[in-house]
Design a protein around this motif. Structure first.
Motif, PDB file in Angstrom:
ATOM      1  N   GLY A  45       0.792  -1.229   0.000  1.00 62.32           N
ATOM      2  CA  GLY A  45       0.000   0.000   0.000  1.00 62.32           C
ATOM      3  C   GLY A  45       0.823   1.278   0.000  1.00 62.32           C
ATOM      4  N   ALA A  46       1.926   1.292   0.758  1.00 60.52           N
ATOM      5  CA  ALA A  46       2.761   2.498   0.811  1.00 60.52           C
ATOM      6  C   ALA A  46       3.323   2.779  -0.581  1.00 60.52           C
ATOM      7  CB  ALA A  46       3.894   2.309   1.813  1.00 60.52           C
ATOM      8  N   PHE A  47       3.748   1.716  -1.262  1.00 59.89           N
ATOM      9  CA  PHE A  47       4.296   1.864  -2.616  1.00 59.89           C
ATOM     10  C   PHE A  47       3.210   2.379  -3.553  1.00 59.89           C
ATOM     11  CE2 PHE A  47       5.300   0.466  -6.878  1.00 59.89           C
ATOM     12  CZ  PHE A  47       6.635   0.793  -7.000  1.00 59.89           C
ATOM     13  N   LEU A  48       2.018   1.790  -3.450  1.00 61.70           N
ATOM     14  CA  LEU A  48       0.914   2.192  -4.336  1.00 61.70           C
ATOM     15  C   LEU A  48       0.644   3.687  -4.210  1.00 61.70           C
ATOM     16  CD1 LEU A  48      -1.537   1.592  -6.209  1.00 61.70           C
ATOM     17  CD2 LEU A  48      -2.845   1.050  -4.162  1.00 61.70           C
ATOM     18  N   LEU A  49       0.595   4.156  -2.950  1.00 61.60           N
ATOM     19  CA  LEU A  49       0.280   5.564  -2.714  1.00 61.60           C
ATOM     20  C   LEU A  49       1.336   6.488  -3.330  1.00 61.60           C
ATOM     21  CD1 LEU A  49      -1.938   7.010  -0.984  1.00 61.60           C
ATOM     22  CD2 LEU A  49      -0.097   7.423   0.642  1.00 61.60           C
ATOM     23  N   ILE A  50       2.614   6.197  -3.056  1.00 62.62           N
ATOM     24  CA  ILE A  50       3.686   7.053  -3.579  1.00 62.62           C
ATOM     25  C   ILE A  50       3.718   6.961  -5.103  1.00 62.62           C
ATOM     26  CG2 ILE A  50       6.193   7.506  -3.533  1.00 62.62           C
ATOM     27  CD1 ILE A  50       4.968   8.045  -0.856  1.00 62.62           C
ATOM     28  N   TYR A  51       3.431   5.772  -5.613  1.00 60.48           N
ATOM     29  CA  TYR A  51       3.404   5.579  -7.064  1.00 60.48           C
ATOM     30  C   TYR A  51       2.329   6.467  -7.710  1.00 60.48           C
ATOM     31  CZ  TYR A  51       2.531   3.303 -11.531  1.00 60.48           C
ATOM     32  OH  TYR A  51       2.344   3.068 -12.862  1.00 60.48           O
ATOM     33  N   LEU A  52       1.137   6.504  -7.091  1.00 58.84           N
ATOM     34  CA  LEU A  52       0.062   7.326  -7.647  1.00 58.84           C
ATOM     35  C   LEU A  52       0.464   8.804  -7.643  1.00 58.84           C
ATOM     36  CD1 LEU A  52      -3.116   5.654  -6.037  1.00 58.84           C
ATOM     37  CD2 LEU A  52      -2.271   5.425  -8.374  1.00 58.84           C
ATOM     38  N   VAL A  53       1.103   9.226  -6.543  1.00 60.06           N
ATOM     39  CA  VAL A  53       1.559  10.623  -6.462  1.00 60.06           C
ATOM     40  C   VAL A  53       2.563  10.895  -7.590  1.00 60.06           C
ATOM     41  CG1 VAL A  53       2.869  12.267  -5.036  1.00 60.06           C
ATOM     42  CG2 VAL A  53       1.121  10.804  -3.984  1.00 60.06           C
ATOM     43  N   CYS A  54       3.517   9.971  -7.785  1.00 60.09           N
ATOM     44  CA  CYS A  54       4.542  10.156  -8.836  1.00 60.09           C
ATOM     45  C   CYS A  54       3.888  10.238 -10.214  1.00 60.09           C
ATOM     46  CB  CYS A  54       5.534   9.002  -8.848  1.00 60.09           C
ATOM     47  SG  CYS A  54       6.624   8.996  -7.439  1.00 60.09           S
ATOM     48  N   CYS A  55       2.889   9.394 -10.475  1.00 63.32           N
ATOM     49  CA  CYS A  55       2.261   9.374 -11.809  1.00 63.32           C
ATOM     50  C   CYS A  55       1.554  10.687 -12.091  1.00 63.32           C
ATOM     51  CB  CYS A  55       1.243   8.241 -11.921  1.00 63.32           C
ATOM     52  SG  CYS A  55       2.015   6.646 -12.135  1.00 63.32           S
ATOM     53  N   PHE A  56       0.721  11.131 -11.122  1.00 62.16           N
ATOM     54  CA  PHE A  56      -0.118  12.283 -11.425  1.00 62.16           C
ATOM     55  C   PHE A  56       0.594  13.623 -11.216  1.00 62.16           C
ATOM     56  CE2 PHE A  56      -3.266   8.918 -11.023  1.00 62.16           C
ATOM     57  CZ  PHE A  56      -3.931   9.112 -12.221  1.00 62.16           C
ATOM     58  N   LEU A  57       1.468  13.713 -10.212  1.00 68.27           N
ATOM     59  CA  LEU A  57       2.087  15.020  -9.941  1.00 68.27           C
ATOM     60  C   LEU A  57       3.409  15.210 -10.675  1.00 68.27           C
ATOM     61  CD1 LEU A  57       1.270  15.660  -6.172  1.00 68.27           C
ATOM     62  CD2 LEU A  57      -0.002  16.266  -8.235  1.00 68.27           C
ATOM     63  N   ILE A  58       4.084  14.133 -11.011  1.00 73.01           N
ATOM     64  CA  ILE A  58       5.364  14.275 -11.724  1.00 73.01           C
ATOM     65  C   ILE A  58       5.214  13.781 -13.169  1.00 73.01           C
ATOM     66  CG2 ILE A  58       7.842  13.691 -11.708  1.00 73.01           C
ATOM     67  CD1 ILE A  58       7.082  15.216  -9.190  1.00 73.01           C
ATOM     68  N   GLY A  59       4.668  12.576 -13.326  1.00 71.87           N
ATOM     69  CA  GLY A  59       4.572  11.981 -14.666  1.00 71.87           C
ATOM     70  C   GLY A  59       3.683  12.779 -15.608  1.00 71.87           C
ATOM     71  N   TYR A  60       2.514  13.167 -15.132  1.00 75.72           N
ATOM     72  CA  TYR A  60       1.566  13.878 -16.009  1.00 75.72           C
ATOM     73  C   TYR A  60       2.152  15.183 -16.563  1.00 75.72           C
ATOM     74  CZ  TYR A  60      -2.645  16.475 -17.398  1.00 75.72           C
ATOM     75  OH  TYR A  60      -3.548  17.241 -18.085  1.00 75.72           O
TER      76      TYR A  60
END
Ligand code: PFF
Length: 451
Positions: A45-60
């Motif tokens: 879960g911790a990975f999932l959360l940070i991953y989502l942040v990375c995708c939308f706030l950095i990746g996008y």
């Protein structure tokens, strides 16, 4: 630059064509093979959360930047940086991208070959030929790995040789929806099985004490890999996009689709791991590390399909690995398209020749990897986990301080009127100029122990 100039190199037939091809590039082994393995070995879960942040706030934001650079210049990643500045150093950003693409494709082809071999494994198993099933699924057999890698590269080369709209666009259109349907049905089955509840909890309940620099590094690398960012794949795909299309919206759709597939894959694989554990299959060693490593999904999923048994087991097993092979193919074509577009634009080589010779060159590296699969981790670390975020920093800095955000915003406003004054537009500017480069750099340095 006139649209016809872009059309001369190839063009997407429709907006949907671009979105599907970009989503096809994004959705691949990264989502279904790499993401669940990373999540399982980094605290769920911790990975999932940070991953989502990375995708939308950095990746996008980086995705919008890449597509914008590509569409403005109508060029490959090296040519794009040449077109936007006369300084000879900047095209090196594109060169780094081409190198990352070549190296990622070299190991990706081997893993993609495994997905094809598992289609046969499922068929042999269902036919009662268990000896054959075990033989063909042996990922440590160098000759088999090489054979499947050759077959996979042959498919990639032949699609790239047919060009942009005919090859790449057609290949993605029908298969993506099918992938979603199969994922949903399998998740439905898994989460009703004994043992899977524990997996669901691990995946969906973040334990913040697990968030370490190593986890953030892994999540950032995964986000760049999964969204196909940092090496110019989306500069290349953006270069075939018409001026009428809405880039921020298209990038949002691609980011969302890709993240959704990764999330669903985690929802399938992590509970399935715990379900397998409930049946006595060991997943973790005594130190808590994954026993299977990169072979995780190839261990857990066949066990699941065999458990389903009967006609259902074969149908799902075969369909799943076939879809995974196709998802991998729409990613390998985008990986090969990067060096091919570079050769076409900069050296005036014909598409058919460029695809063949570059593809064969990369295949030579794949064959070395086929016999030494231990190399996958090292190449992945250098060229995906470090290489892609590094490319991302350079793209952000180039766009902000060399090309300038105002000019980039002019480009993004074609197809999205007044984007610069919208909340997304204003936020994008701050992210691309400051937040993305600083966060990515901090993350890389802290993972190296320098912070
Ligand atoms: N995004 C692909 C995946 O998730 O499998 C891999 C990939 C394709 C990475 C294209 C980078 C790239 F340029």
């Amino acid at each position: 630059m006139a649209d016809s100039e872009i059309t001369g190199r190839g063009n997407w037939n429709s907006k949907l064509g671009f979105i599907l091809a970009a989503a096809g590039s994004a959705v691949g082994l990264g989502n279904i093979w790499r993401f669940p393995t990373e999540a399982a070995s980094n605290g769920g879960g911790a990975f999932l959360l940070i991953y989502l942040v990375c995708c939308f706030l950095i990746g996008y934001p980086v995705m919008m930047a890449e597509i914008g650079i590509g569409r403005r210049t109508g060029k490959n990643p090296v040519g794009a940086f040449k077109a936007l500045s006369s300084n000879k150093l900047y095209p090196l950003i594109g060169m780094w991208g081409v190198l990352c693409g070549v190296m990622i494709l070299s190991f990706y082809t081997v893993v993609a070959g495994w997905t094809v071999s598992y289609v046969f494994e499922e068929i042999f198993f269902a036919a009662g030929m268990t000896g054959w099933a075990t033989w063909i699924a042996d990922t440590s057999n160098g000759w088999l790995n090489a054979l499947f890698a050759v077959a996979f590269m042959a498919c990639t080369i032949s699609i790239i040789r047919s060009g942009v709209s005919n090859g790449i666009e057609k290949a993605t259109k029908t298969l993506m929806p099918l992938l979603f349907i199969v994922l949903f049905i399998l998740i439905g089955y898994v989460i009703t099985q004994p043992g899977s509840g524990e997996g669901l909890a691990v995946y969906l309940q973040p334990d913040f004490s697990e968030v370490t620099p190593g986890l953030v590094f892994a999540a950032m690398g995964q986000a760049f890999f999964s969204l196909s960012l940092g090496m110019g794949a989306l500069i290349t795909y953006g270069s075939y996009l018409s001026r009428k299309e809405n880039v921020p919206q298209a990038a949002a759709l691609v980011t969302f689709t890709d993240t959704l597939v990764a999330f669903l894959a985690g929802l399938l694989i992590i509970p399935a791991m715990y379900m397998a554990q409930a049946q006595g299959i060991s997943i973790f060693d005594s130190a808590g590390d994954l026993i299977a490593g990169p072979a995780l999904i190839f261990q857990v999923l066949p066990a699941l399909f065999h458990d389903l048994g009967g006609v259902l087991g074969v149908v799902f097993g075969v369909t799943f690995f076939m879809l995974l092979s196709v998802a991998a193919l729409t990613s390998t074509i985008s990986l090969l398209e990067v060096p091919v577009s570079y050769a076409i634009d900069e050296f005036k080589i014909k598409r058919k020749d460029a695809a063949l010779y570059i593809g064969l060159g990369i295949l030579a590296i794949s064959i070395v990897i086929a016999f030494n699969t231990g190399l996958i981790g090292t190449i992945d670390l250098i060229f995906s986990q470090v290489g892609l975020p590094l490319g991302g920093i350079m793209i952000c800095l180039f766009l902000s301080y060399v090309w300038k955000t105002d000019k980039a915003l002019d480009e993004l406003e074609l197809g999205n009127n007044n984007f610069r004054n919208s909340i997304v537009g204003k936020t994008w500017k701050v992210f691309i100029m400051f937040i993305c480069p600083v966060v990515i750099l901090y993350n890389l340095l802290s993972a190296l122990g320098l912070f």
